[in-house]
Design an enzyme around this catalytic site. Sequence first.
Site, short mmCIF file in Angstrom:
data_model
loop_
_atom_site.label_atom_id
_atom_site.label_comp_id
_atom_site.label_asym_id
_atom_site.label_seq_id
_atom_site.Cartn_x
_atom_site.Cartn_y
_atom_site.Cartn_z
N ASP A 294 0.86 -1.19 0.00
CA ASP A 294 0.00 0.00 0.00
C ASP A 294 0.89 1.23 0.00
O ASP A 294 1.75 1.39 0.87
CB ASP A 294 -0.89 0.00 1.24
CG ASP A 294 -2.26 0.61 0.97
OD1 ASP A 294 -2.32 1.57 0.20
OD2 ASP A 294 -3.25 0.13 1.55
N ASP B 56 -2.96 4.81 -2.38
CA ASP B 56 -4.00 5.44 -1.57
C ASP B 56 -4.34 6.82 -2.09
O ASP B 56 -3.44 7.63 -2.39
CB ASP B 56 -3.51 5.52 -0.13
CG ASP B 56 -4.55 6.02 0.83
OD1 ASP B 56 -5.57 5.33 1.00
OD2 ASP B 56 -4.34 7.10 1.43
N GLU C 49 -6.43 4.17 -5.87
CA GLU C 49 -7.68 4.56 -5.21
C GLU C 49 -7.99 5.97 -5.67
O GLU C 49 -7.27 6.91 -5.34
CB GLU C 49 -7.53 4.50 -3.69
CG GLU C 49 -8.83 4.85 -2.96
CD GLU C 49 -8.63 5.06 -1.47
OE1 GLU C 49 -9.57 4.78 -0.71
OE2 GLU C 49 -7.54 5.53 -1.08
N HIS D 234 -11.20 -2.38 3.63
CA HIS D 234 -10.96 -1.88 4.98
C HIS D 234 -11.67 -0.56 5.26
O HIS D 234 -11.77 -0.16 6.42
CB HIS D 234 -9.46 -1.70 5.20
CG HIS D 234 -8.86 -0.64 4.34
ND1 HIS D 234 -8.73 -0.79 2.97
CD2 HIS D 234 -8.37 0.60 4.63
CE1 HIS D 234 -8.19 0.29 2.47
NE2 HIS D 234 -7.97 1.16 3.43
N ASP D 235 -12.17 0.12 4.22
CA ASP D 235 -12.87 1.39 4.39
C ASP D 235 -14.38 1.27 4.19
O ASP D 235 -15.09 2.27 4.29
CB ASP D 235 -12.33 2.43 3.39
CG ASP D 235 -11.00 3.01 3.81
OD1 ASP D 235 -10.69 3.00 5.02
OD2 ASP D 235 -10.25 3.46 2.92
#
Length: 570
Positions: free
Chosen positions: A99, A202, A259, A335-336
């Site tokens: 990540d 991210d 993302e 995870h979000d």
Amino acid sequence: MNKKMWWQNAVVYQVYPKSFQDSDGDGIGDLRGIINRLDYIEKLGVDVIWLNPVYNTSNIDGGYDISDYKSINPTFGDMHDFEELLGKAHERGLKIMMDLVVNHSSFEHEWFQKSISSTSTDNKYRDYYIWRDPVNDHEPNNWGSFFSGPAWTLDKSSGQYYLHLFAKEQPDLNWDNPELRHSIFDMMNWWATKGIDGFRMDVISLISKPTGLPDGRIHGSELYGDAAEIVANGPHIHDYLTEMNKHVLKKHDWITVGETIGVDTKEAEKYANLDGTELNMVFQFEHVSLDGNDNPALGKWSDNHVSLKKLRDNLTKWQKSLYGKAWNSLYWNNHDQPRAISRFGNDSEEYREISGKMLAALLHFMQGTPYIYQGEELGMTNAGFQELSQYKDLESINAYEELVEKEKLITPQDMMTYLRARSRDNSRTPMQWNSDIYAGFSHVKPWLSVNPNYQSINAEDELSNPNSLFYFYQKLIKLRHTLPVITDGDFNLFKGNEEDKEVFAYTRKNKNETLFVIANFTSHSVTRQYDVPSESKLIIQNYPTNDNQVLKPYEVKVYLYTSPSTTLHL
């Protein structure tokens, strides 16, 4: 399509290390815990493990505030542990995707500590971040943070504000500075020497800020302007990613996914173009933003359920728009996001597994690279926390304080209902390995409470049941690896399905084969009639028996055929 790439028929398994497996008895997952569970991941049959951040961190936002990009969070282990994980994953044919968090760093990062130390022109690190003078003794503009409150914090020693689109401890990096960019590229290439297999990036769509940093639009009774509308897909974003591709990405046979907050299909064609000049694919948020609150001031906080039509229209748009131009990523949760079955399916005891299989099949037969979030293959559900004190997620806690206590836009009871439906902690509860205390995640109390249903939903039980959701996912992955039509076939809704409020039916077709997917999105049986060739083979379903014309609650059926000859009424 251009030449097929390995990641186009791969499946990714996302590991949130903090909640995956504790190996050292501190109640927090770690790298050695992941090593100990590699056989499980290998058994599932996936190709890539995406690790949420494992770098050294200030631990304000679950590791997304990185204080050192080249060291491992001591809570998770050390670089030796990481190298062992990488090596043992590779021995099993599993790739590791890291990540990458480079829209912002931690306030404890060496760059920011040097940036804040002096405004001198000799301090090159001052320009590594975004500093502005006050405007009328106030913040430089009206932007709000994604984590509530203003997006600016005053540094009293210099009298300037620094920008942070997230927590104040996460200052935004200044990508307009070429030296900063090349510092990031050097770091990425350093990880390449370790042998990693790619990056998930991210909030990468936010790195290019517009000239002048204009005020954002204020929605309803909100206190701050909408920064996302201003910042997302900024003026130089594609220049910066093309430069990253030149200096880093094109040198490696990697998987990369961005993302991309605020992306639409036209922008996605640029980010994830099949020429390979930027990224392999993007995460877009439209399909997980359809059930937001009717009051814009409350944003994502709601317990609404999206209609099938809205969901189908959106997924269809992305399938059709990117075909032959760019590559999709496919996901229901991460995870979000809250747990998929609780959000899009039915998490009751009667329909949890059935609806989980339906959602899995519907997504995995679309074009794109599927992402499975840890526990999704077990049918894990939302946590159902009853007290605010049970939540650890910064976004959730800040939202409660702002919307309930400060602005008084919502009652405490309603906000708790919304947290149970949408909080990021729903996905972050510890992995449910067995029915032992703390679900086999740890021998001590975990950092976040275990979902109380772990005694009936866990990996040990799933692995002992040949008809479980785990083995259903395993079969879907095998089909993706063996049926080219899943990778290269075009996508079309079945004729007449556009307005159906209960059933999602689509085809995938290449020159040799056609897949026909039928999914009932309701908790009741429905009757439909479809015409497909008589030699069609039913390759997967989530009920033990097949009634041609009746679709049972949450039933999914997938047919494969090669020649449109005699039709069979279904």
